[in-house]
Design a protein around this motif. Structure first.
Motif, mmCIF file in Angstrom:
data_model
loop_
_atom_site.group_PDB
_atom_site.id
_atom_site.type_symbol
_atom_site.label_atom_id
_atom_site.label_comp_id
_atom_site.label_asym_id
_atom_site.label_seq_id
_atom_site.Cartn_x
_atom_site.Cartn_y
_atom_site.Cartn_z
ATOM 1 N N VAL A 107 36.278 49.469 58.817
ATOM 2 C CA VAL A 107 36.367 48.824 60.128
ATOM 3 C C VAL A 107 37.502 49.426 60.943
ATOM 4 N N LEU A 108 38.659 49.597 60.323
ATOM 5 C CA LEU A 108 39.808 50.148 61.041
ATOM 6 C C LEU A 108 39.575 51.600 61.458
ATOM 7 N N THR B 212 36.961 50.060 67.068
ATOM 8 C CA THR B 212 38.063 49.129 66.807
ATOM 9 C C THR B 212 39.285 49.511 67.636
ATOM 10 N N TYR C 149 39.664 43.332 65.937
ATOM 11 C CA TYR C 149 39.367 42.998 64.542
ATOM 12 C C TYR C 149 40.390 41.970 64.070
ATOM 13 N N PHE D 251 44.031 45.357 65.760
ATOM 14 C CA PHE D 251 43.948 44.631 64.497
ATOM 15 C C PHE D 251 44.873 43.429 64.585
ATOM 16 N N LEU E 236 29.254 47.390 64.880
ATOM 17 C CA LEU E 236 30.331 48.151 65.515
ATOM 18 C C LEU E 236 29.799 49.401 66.202
ATOM 19 N N SER F 198 46.309 50.000 58.853
ATOM 20 C CA SER F 198 46.252 50.066 60.307
ATOM 21 C C SER F 198 46.983 51.305 60.817
#
Length: 435
Positions: free
Chosen positions: A321-322, A327, A252, A330, A242, A342
């Motif tokens: 990741v979020l 990113t 994602y 989602f 990422l 999220s």
């Protein structure tokens, strides 16, 4: 539950965890807790898990509420006998373990519940006739007779097709929900994994219909990461991948820890990701595709066409990741934890709900909060490409990003001193101390 336990531990409470054998937590991750395991006999029916996209949750939840009564009672009775008189402040259980209210009443121990779903979902469950023993309306008709696009009069935000997704057996799930809601109202209080500003209208309804106090202390993941309580090994190497991607450029994709999809649906997802032409991180759990171990069902030439812009893993640290700057979207099943995470990171969503509360959450994301796009008709490559384009490339997506960024700021304010969640946690601690 483990996040809540950590929060209460920081407030000075000593924590004892009673857990089932199935999906048992890793004790070594929590050296500050005492653990007691009870038999759940889940192995006796685990082979019944159907190989379909939406297993019947009511069947298994009702089974656990029967099979755990005696071992739980014995465990709790033993703990009370061992403890100093009056040293146990209260019992806190997942709301889904409704049988624990009767046990707590017998032992004269206050019982509070953690409701892991949204306030809005709970209000919907209370009025949907399909889950009522006395007002079973929708399922008196054959599937061919139903107007899938019709709204549900008792909860107009939902369509008939949303309710149809929620469970394959409305009777067993309806029995579970009826018992859960009844025992929630009999509890000493309800702890909610949400924050007031997100669901204020539903909070007012809950306060009117539930006689016990409610405490909106969430989002729980903002106090303690869910990574330590993950039951699946996480691939953290993707964070370095990422790092190489442009800001807000990566899609994602993850459909949670329980849902299954068909081979054709899996391939439509793959084609949609190929056709959109954007970088993506795709979580593919082993056996998420019925009859497949992992990636055997990918379309021919998929890897060649995608090249380095696609990354597939079995599981990942979702919160990290979020929160990553790369990113941009989602694509989610809209479990409540994923939806909240999220929102906390300001990432707009594409919604593919599968069962239980997920269709309700998805409707709020798309139609009420307007921070995502709902894939109305399932997995179909053209629809997938259009939805991803709306979020990632169109002006509409920019507007979603602005709205969810505002919600992210409200989350942060709610957790600061004087904020709604901060105040609610303080009230909860005082309330427990007085029980």
């Amino acid at each position: 539950m483990l996040q809540l336990a950590n929060i209460l531990h920081t407030q000075g409470f000593k924590i004892t965890i009673i857990h089932t054998e199935y999906n048992a937590p890793t004790h070594s991750n929590y050296p500050h807790f005492t653990f007691n395991s009870i038999s759940d006999r889940f192995h006796e029916i685990e082979h019944q898990l159907p190989t379909i996209p939406a297993p019947d949750p009511g069947h298994f939840l009702n089974y656990l509420n029967r099979s755990c009564v005696d071992p739980f009672t014995d465990c709790l009775t033993g703990l009370l006998a061992e403890s100093n008189k009056g040293s146990i402040a209260c019992l806190i259980t997942d709301a889904g373990f409704y049988f624990t209210q009767a046990v707590a009443d017998t032992l004269k121990l206050p019982r509070m519940v953690l409701r892991t779903g949204s306030l809005s979902c709970t209000t919907a469950y209370g009025v949907l006739p399909v889950f009522s023993k006395s007002k079973n309306i929708c399922f008196n008709f054959t599937k061919e007779d139903l107007d899938y696009e019709a709204t549900v009069p008792e909860f107009p935000l939902l369509k008939v097709k949303d309710v149809m997704k929620m469970t394959i057996n409305p009777k067993s799930y309806g029995d579970f929900l009826t018992n859960m809601l009844k025992q929630m109202k009999s509890s000493s209080g309800i702890i909610w994994n949400t924050f007031k500003e997100l669901e204020e209208p539903s909070l007012k309804t809950i306060c009117q219909e539930f006689p016990c106090p409610s405490f909106t202390i969430g989002p729980l993941n903002k106090y303690f990461s869910s990574s330590s309580s993950s039951l699946i090994e996480q691939d953290k190497t993707i964070l370095s991948w990422l790092d190489t991607q442009a800001p807000k450029s990566v899609i994602y994709v993850s459909f949670g820890s329980a849902a299954q999809i068909t081979m054709s649906e899996f391939q439509e997802v793959a084609h949609g990701l190929v056709n959109i032409g954007l970088p993506f991180l795709w979580v593919v759990r082993p056996r998420v595709v019925r009859g497949s171990e992992w990636l055997e069902s990918l379309p021919e030439r998929f890897q060649k066409e995608v090249g380095d812009r696609g990354h597939i893993v079995k599981w990942c640290p979702q919160q990290d990741v979020l929160a990553h700057p790369a990113t941009g979207c989602f694509w989610t099943h809209n479990g409540w934890n994923s939806t909240l995470e999220s929102i906390c990171e300001g990432v707009p969503m594409v919604c593919s709900p599968c069962f239980t509360d997920q269709p309700i959450n998805a409707r709020y994301v798309s139609d009420v909060w307007k921070i995502g796009v709902l894939l109305e008709d399932g997995f179909e490559r053209k629809g997938i490409q259009m939805a991803l384009r709306r979020v990632m490339m169109d002006k509409e997506g920019e507007e979603m990003r602005e709205r969810i960024s505002c919600l992210k700021e409200k989350v942060n304010l709610s957790l600061k001193k004087g904020g709604s969640s901060h105040q609610s946690l303080k009230s909860l601690v005082d309330y427990i101390s007085l029980l």
